[in-house]
Design an enzyme around this catalytic site. Structure first.
Site, mmCIF file in Angstrom:
data_model
loop_
_atom_site.group_PDB
_atom_site.id
_atom_site.type_symbol
_atom_site.label_atom_id
_atom_site.label_comp_id
_atom_site.label_asym_id
_atom_site.label_seq_id
_atom_site.Cartn_x
_atom_site.Cartn_y
_atom_site.Cartn_z
ATOM 1 N N ASN A 114 1.195 -1.361 0.016
ATOM 2 C CA ASN A 114 -0.033 -0.425 0.054
ATOM 3 C C ASN A 114 0.452 1.089 0.201
ATOM 4 O OD1 ASN A 114 -3.295 -0.551 -0.165
ATOM 5 N ND2 ASN A 114 -1.998 -2.175 1.270
ATOM 6 N N HIS B 270 -8.460 -0.771 6.227
ATOM 7 C CA HIS B 270 -8.397 -2.251 6.250
ATOM 8 C C HIS B 270 -9.300 -3.331 5.522
ATOM 9 C CE1 HIS B 270 -10.064 -5.167 9.267
ATOM 10 N NE2 HIS B 270 -11.125 -5.617 8.745
ATOM 11 N N ASP C 217 -11.493 -0.078 14.419
ATOM 12 C CA ASP C 217 -11.978 0.198 12.856
ATOM 13 C C ASP C 217 -13.413 0.994 12.406
ATOM 14 O OD1 ASP C 217 -10.205 -1.308 11.786
ATOM 15 O OD2 ASP C 217 -10.625 -3.426 12.372
HETATM 16 C C1 GAR Z 1 -3.027 -4.632 3.765
HETATM 17 O O1 GAR Z 1 -4.243 -5.414 3.160
HETATM 18 C C2 GAR Z 1 -4.193 -3.972 4.931
HETATM 19 O O2 GAR Z 1 -5.716 -3.614 4.617
HETATM 20 C C3 GAR Z 1 -3.658 -4.814 5.639
HETATM 21 O O3 GAR Z 1 -2.979 -5.297 5.787
HETATM 22 C C4 GAR Z 1 -2.652 -5.512 4.929
HETATM 23 C C5 GAR Z 1 -0.613 -5.167 5.073
HETATM 24 O O4 GAR Z 1 -0.139 -5.010 3.096
HETATM 25 N N1 GAR Z 1 -4.063 -3.976 7.370
HETATM 26 C C6 GAR Z 1 -5.182 -4.711 8.069
HETATM 27 O O5 GAR Z 1 -5.260 -5.593 8.396
HETATM 28 C C7 GAR Z 1 -5.388 -3.723 8.853
HETATM 29 N N2 GAR Z 1 -6.162 -3.647 10.117
HETATM 30 P P1 GAR Z 1 1.018 -4.231 2.729
HETATM 31 O O6 GAR Z 1 2.099 -3.693 3.743
HETATM 32 O O7 GAR Z 1 1.595 -4.999 1.569
HETATM 33 O O8 GAR Z 1 -0.100 -2.726 2.429
#
Ligand code: GAR
Length: 207
Positions: free
Chosen positions: A14, A110, A151
């Protein structure tokens, strides 16, 4: 110019989507001041360094108790003085004093359609495991402002993603990222940077 601090814990895809969108002009009027991680080994920190962005590690493990971590983390963010804080896969609970200091100025991505599959225990891959366990046919992602709850803050945007018959948690996680998260989060930042959003009665409206 919107000054942002991005908080990360893991892979940083992200964060990558945000940095790419700034470079491509899909997010305008925005500058990343720093990337903060609770995890020194996070690939996300490498991604920040590769772009020459200041990377900071601050871990609860380096503090005697949660309260001293909470204070140090909040002080660090205050010192950086961003306009908004972006939680891009940040798996640490935001200290209450930070929520207060940055009221309606922290956003989170999320990986589900809130209020489904969110709250305590729902993070990262676990969300997609529970989605598949329950057998829902549609999931997605949500970008929202952060308040004292888990959340629970005002929702900025959501995007649905269909479940496919052979999905595993990993396959579904990737599809939710590609079809929803990497689009929603940059869009929300661009909307804030260009003053397109307002909050009334705890709901987010486009101007
Ligand atoms: C993502 O899927 C984000 O939505 C989630 O962690 C992942 C991080 O991926 N966040 C949560 O679950 C927050 N409650 P990334 O490090 O590759 O962006």
């Amino acid at each position: 110019m919107l000054k942002i601090v991005v908080c990360v814990s893991g892979g940083g895809t992200n964060l990558q989507a945000i940095m790419d969108a700034i470079a491509d002009g899909k997010i305008t009027n925005t500058e990343i001041l720093a990337v903060i991680s609770n995890n020194a080994g996070a690939k996300a920190l490498e991604r920040a360094r590769d772009r020459g962005i200041c990377d900071i590690c601050i871990s609860p493990k380096s503090y005697p108790d949660r309260e001293s971590f909470n204070q140090a983390f909040t002080d660090k963010v205050k010192e950086l003085a961003p306009d908004i804080v972006v939680l891009a896969g940040f798996l640490v609970r935001i200290p209450p004093q930070m929520v207060q200091a940055f009221s309606n100025r922290i956003i989170n991505i999320h990986p589900s359609l809130i209020p489904s599959f969110c709250g305590v225990g729902y993070y990262g891959l676990k969300v997609h495991e529970k989605v598949l366990e329950r057998g829902v046919k549609v999931t997605g992602a949500t970008v929202h402002f952060v308040n004292e709850g888990m959340d629970e803050g005002p929702i900025i945007a959501q995007k649905p993603v269909m479940i496919e018959p052979d999905d595993t948690p990993e396959i579904l996680q990737r599809r939710v990222m590609e079809q929803a998260e990497w689009i929603l989060l940059p869009q929300a930042i661009d909307d804030i940077a260009n003053n397109r959003l307002e909050i009334r009665d705890n709901h987010v409206f486009r101007r």
